[in-house]
Write a protein that holds these residues in place. Sequence first.
Motif, short mmCIF file in Angstrom:
data_model
loop_
_atom_site.label_atom_id
_atom_site.label_comp_id
_atom_site.label_asym_id
_atom_site.label_seq_id
_atom_site.Cartn_x
_atom_site.Cartn_y
_atom_site.Cartn_z
N ILE A 49 -0.54 6.11 5.23
CA ILE A 49 -1.54 5.06 5.04
C ILE A 49 -2.51 4.97 6.22
CG2 ILE A 49 -0.09 3.75 3.44
CD1 ILE A 49 0.40 1.75 5.77
N LYS A 50 -2.72 6.10 6.87
CA LYS A 50 -3.61 6.16 8.04
C LYS A 50 -4.99 5.57 7.74
CE LYS A 50 -5.56 9.34 11.45
NZ LYS A 50 -6.57 8.39 11.78
N ASN A 51 -5.57 5.89 6.58
CA ASN A 51 -6.89 5.38 6.24
C ASN A 51 -6.89 3.85 6.14
OD1 ASN A 51 -7.96 7.94 6.15
ND2 ASN A 51 -7.64 8.17 3.95
N PHE A 64 -8.37 -1.58 9.51
CA PHE A 64 -8.05 -2.76 10.30
C PHE A 64 -8.26 -2.53 11.80
CE2 PHE A 64 -6.34 -3.73 6.27
CZ PHE A 64 -6.36 -5.11 6.17
N GLU A 65 -7.85 -1.37 12.28
CA GLU A 65 -7.96 -1.10 13.71
C GLU A 65 -9.41 -0.96 14.17
OE1 GLU A 65 -5.18 1.97 14.81
OE2 GLU A 65 -3.52 0.52 14.69
N LYS A 66 -10.25 -0.33 13.37
CA LYS A 66 -11.66 -0.16 13.75
C LYS A 66 -12.37 -1.49 13.89
CE LYS A 66 -12.31 4.47 11.92
NZ LYS A 66 -12.84 5.30 10.83
N LEU A 90 10.70 5.74 8.87
CA LEU A 90 9.88 5.09 7.85
C LEU A 90 8.53 4.67 8.41
CD1 LEU A 90 12.53 2.84 6.06
CD2 LEU A 90 11.57 5.01 5.26
N GLU A 91 8.52 4.16 9.64
CA GLU A 91 7.25 3.78 10.28
C GLU A 91 6.37 5.00 10.51
OE1 GLU A 91 7.47 1.46 13.84
OE2 GLU A 91 7.66 -0.39 12.69
N GLU A 92 6.98 6.08 10.97
CA GLU A 92 6.23 7.32 11.22
C GLU A 92 5.60 7.81 9.92
OE1 GLU A 92 7.54 11.86 12.05
OE2 GLU A 92 8.39 10.38 13.43
N ASP A 93 6.39 7.83 8.85
CA ASP A 93 5.87 8.25 7.54
C ASP A 93 4.76 7.34 7.06
OD1 ASP A 93 7.71 10.30 7.56
OD2 ASP A 93 9.04 9.41 6.05
N ALA A 94 4.96 6.03 7.20
CA ALA A 94 3.96 5.06 6.75
C ALA A 94 2.65 5.26 7.51
CB ALA A 94 4.48 3.64 6.94
N THR A 142 0.81 -1.21 0.00
CA THR A 142 0.00 0.00 0.00
C THR A 142 0.84 1.26 0.00
OG1 THR A 142 -1.77 1.18 1.16
CG2 THR A 142 -0.22 -0.08 2.54
N ASP A 143 0.34 2.27 -0.71
CA ASP A 143 1.02 3.56 -0.75
C ASP A 143 0.09 4.69 -0.33
OD1 ASP A 143 -0.70 3.76 -2.90
OD2 ASP A 143 0.87 4.02 -4.41
N GLY A 144 -1.12 4.33 0.09
CA GLY A 144 -2.08 5.35 0.52
C GLY A 144 -2.95 5.91 -0.59
N SER A 145 -2.75 5.45 -1.83
CA SER A 145 -3.55 5.94 -2.95
C SER A 145 -4.97 5.38 -2.86
CB SER A 145 -2.91 5.51 -4.28
OG SER A 145 -2.99 4.10 -4.42
N GLU A 146 -5.85 5.89 -3.70
CA GLU A 146 -7.24 5.42 -3.71
C GLU A 146 -7.31 3.94 -4.07
OE1 GLU A 146 -11.03 5.32 -2.87
OE2 GLU A 146 -9.82 7.10 -2.54
N ASN A 147 -6.57 3.50 -5.06
CA ASN A 147 -6.58 2.09 -5.43
C ASN A 147 -6.01 1.22 -4.31
OD1 ASN A 147 -7.80 2.46 -7.92
ND2 ASN A 147 -5.87 2.60 -9.02
#
Length: 140
Positions: A67-69, A74-76, A59-63, A9-14
Amino acid sequence: MYKNILLATDGSENARRAAGEAAGFAREGSSHVTMVHIKNSPPSQSRMVKANFDVHSILEEDAKSEIKNTIDIFEKEGLPYTLKVAIGDPAAEIFEIAAKEQADLIIIGSRGLGAIKGVFLGSVSQKVAQHAPCPVLIVK
């Protein structure tokens, strides 16, 4: 059913739609999802100095920000996942992590590169589909 799913994942819509598919597999069975977020280049030198050269934490902080959405999906729902981060060629890193994690399935969003750019560079999803060590689901 798939036990070890790798979600690139890169956070994009796809990529978010791909995360929905991965969450669906996790809901249906006892699948564990490994989210993979790859950067093409290392963090700036000033950020590395501030983090005492702990590149992995940067890198983890950036990720987690980018990719927060995806993480929220998964967390919800309380779905199990692990986050892996890396620097390098995305397709090569995906292959390496898939092998280490013994992935049964890779899920990735299609990027939709323009025709000319796609001819010269190829897309990550295309490379993954052609060379992956396991089945690949490309989500549009």
